[in-house]
Design a protein around this motif. Structure first.
Motif, PDB file in Angstrom:
ATOM      1  N   ARG A 133       0.847  -1.198   0.000  1.00 50.62           N
ATOM      2  CA  ARG A 133       0.000   0.000   0.000  1.00 50.62           C
ATOM      3  C   ARG A 133       0.879   1.244   0.000  1.00 50.62           C
ATOM      4  O   ARG A 133       2.008   1.209   0.469  1.00 50.62           O
ATOM      5  N   PHE A 180      -2.959   5.123   9.586  1.00 52.70           N
ATOM      6  CA  PHE A 180      -3.648   4.461   8.479  1.00 52.70           C
ATOM      7  C   PHE A 180      -3.736   2.946   8.638  1.00 52.70           C
ATOM      8  O   PHE A 180      -4.158   2.244   7.729  1.00 52.70           O
ATOM      9  N   GLN A 226       1.973   5.395   9.610  1.00 48.68           N
ATOM     10  CA  GLN A 226       1.467   4.033   9.416  1.00 48.68           C
ATOM     11  C   GLN A 226       0.409   3.693  10.457  1.00 48.68           C
ATOM     12  O   GLN A 226      -0.604   3.068  10.139  1.00 48.68           O
ATOM     13  N   CYS A 253      -1.387   6.266   2.141  1.00 49.17           N
ATOM     14  CA  CYS A 253      -2.791   6.459   2.540  1.00 49.17           C
ATOM     15  C   CYS A 253      -3.619   5.190   2.361  1.00 49.17           C
ATOM     16  O   CYS A 253      -4.832   5.260   2.252  1.00 49.17           O
ATOM     17  N   ARG A 254      -2.945   4.043   2.315  1.00 44.86           N
ATOM     18  CA  ARG A 254      -3.550   2.720   2.329  1.00 44.86           C
ATOM     19  C   ARG A 254      -4.151   2.279   0.995  1.00 44.86           C
ATOM     20  O   ARG A 254      -4.798   1.245   0.915  1.00 44.86           O
ATOM     21  N   THR A 255      -3.952   3.022  -0.073  1.00 40.45           N
ATOM     22  CA  THR A 255      -4.450   2.595  -1.367  1.00 40.45           C
ATOM     23  C   THR A 255      -3.423   1.684  -2.041  1.00 40.45           C
ATOM     24  O   THR A 255      -2.223   1.876  -1.894  1.00 40.45           O
ATOM     25  N   LEU A 287      -1.278   0.628   9.047  1.00 40.36           N
ATOM     26  CA  LEU A 287      -0.271  -0.083   8.269  1.00 40.36           C
ATOM     27  C   LEU A 287       0.917  -0.467   9.142  1.00 40.36           C
ATOM     28  O   LEU A 287       1.117   0.098  10.215  1.00 40.36           O
ATOM     29  N   VAL A 325      -1.277  -4.148   5.513  1.00 38.86           N
ATOM     30  CA  VAL A 325      -2.537  -4.011   6.248  1.00 38.86           C
ATOM     31  C   VAL A 325      -2.639  -5.185   7.225  1.00 38.86           C
ATOM     32  O   VAL A 325      -2.317  -6.310   6.880  1.00 38.86           O
ATOM     33  N   ASN A 364       4.336  -1.305   4.402  1.00 36.07           N
ATOM     34  CA  ASN A 364       2.935  -0.863   4.361  1.00 36.07           C
ATOM     35  C   ASN A 364       1.953  -2.024   4.191  1.00 36.07           C
ATOM     36  O   ASN A 364       1.167  -2.078   3.255  1.00 36.07           O
ATOM     37  N   ARG A 386       6.085   0.392  13.147  1.00 37.18           N
ATOM     38  CA  ARG A 386       5.002   1.257  12.676  1.00 37.18           C
ATOM     39  C   ARG A 386       5.370   2.706  12.941  1.00 37.18           C
ATOM     40  O   ARG A 386       5.578   3.095  14.081  1.00 37.18           O
TER      41      ARG A 386
END
Length: 143
Positions: A17, A69, A66, A20-22, A71, A93, A91, A62
Motif C-alpha cells: 500500500r 492508516f 502508518q 494512505c492505504r491505497t 499499516l 494491512v 505498508n 510502525r
C-alpha cells in the motif's frame, strides 16, 4: 516462471500500500508454505524469493503515519545471500495478524525441513553455555 512467483500453495498475498492505504503500487507479497516472495517493478520486474526455513527473526515496526492508516512494516532477517540478509514488507494491512501467519509458516517450514535457528547462530563457545538469542519470534515476558 509461472503465474505464481513462489512455489507451493498460497497462504497469504497482499499488494504493498502507499502511505494512505491505497494499493496503487507495483509491489506484491506472496507467502506460500515454503517461500515468501516480493515482486516489484513495472517495466523491469524484480522477484526476490526467500525460503521460509532461512528466516531467523521477524520485526514489526510502525511509524506514526502508518499507525494512523493501520499499516505496518515487517522486516524478516534471513540467512539468504540474494536478499542481503533482510526482506522488508512495507505498508502491510493488519500487520500483527500477518506477522503471526508468517511466523507459523516459518516454524512449520523449519519442522518440515528439519532446520533449527541454532544452525544459523554462533557455535555457543562463550562462557555460560549456549544461548542462540532466538525465542521463536515471540516475547517471553523477560524470562
Amino acid at each position: 516462471m509461472s503465474n505464481s512467483m513462489a512455489d507451493g500453495d498460497i497462504i497469504w498475498a497482499q499488494r504493498k500500500r502507499n502511505w494512505c492505504r491505497t494499493p496503487f503500487t507495483f509491489t506484491t507479497y506472496t507467502l506460500t508454505n515454503d517461500e515468501i516472495a516480493v515482486k516489484s517493478g513495472i517495466l523491469r520486474e524484480t522477484y526476490d524469493v526467500t525460503k521460509l526455513f532461512r528466516v531467523v527473526d521477524l520485526t514489526l515496526t510502525r511509524t506514526l503515519l502508518q499507525r494512523l492508516f493501520g499499516l505496518s512494516t515487517i522486516t524478516l532477517e534471513t540467512r539468504d545471500q540474494s536478499s542481503g540478509g533482510q526482506l522488508v514488507l512495507k505498508n502491510i494491512v493488519r500487520g500483527f495478524d500477518v506477522r503471526r501467519v508468517i511466523q507459523r509458516a516459518v516454524d512449520e517450514s523449519r519442522n518440515v525441513n528439519r532446520v533449527s535457528a541454532r544452525e544459523y547462530m554462533g557455535d555457543g563457545s562463550y562462557e555460560g553455555g549456549y544461548d542462540d538469542g532466538y525465542n521463536g519470534g515471540y516475547d517471553d515476558g523477560g524470562r
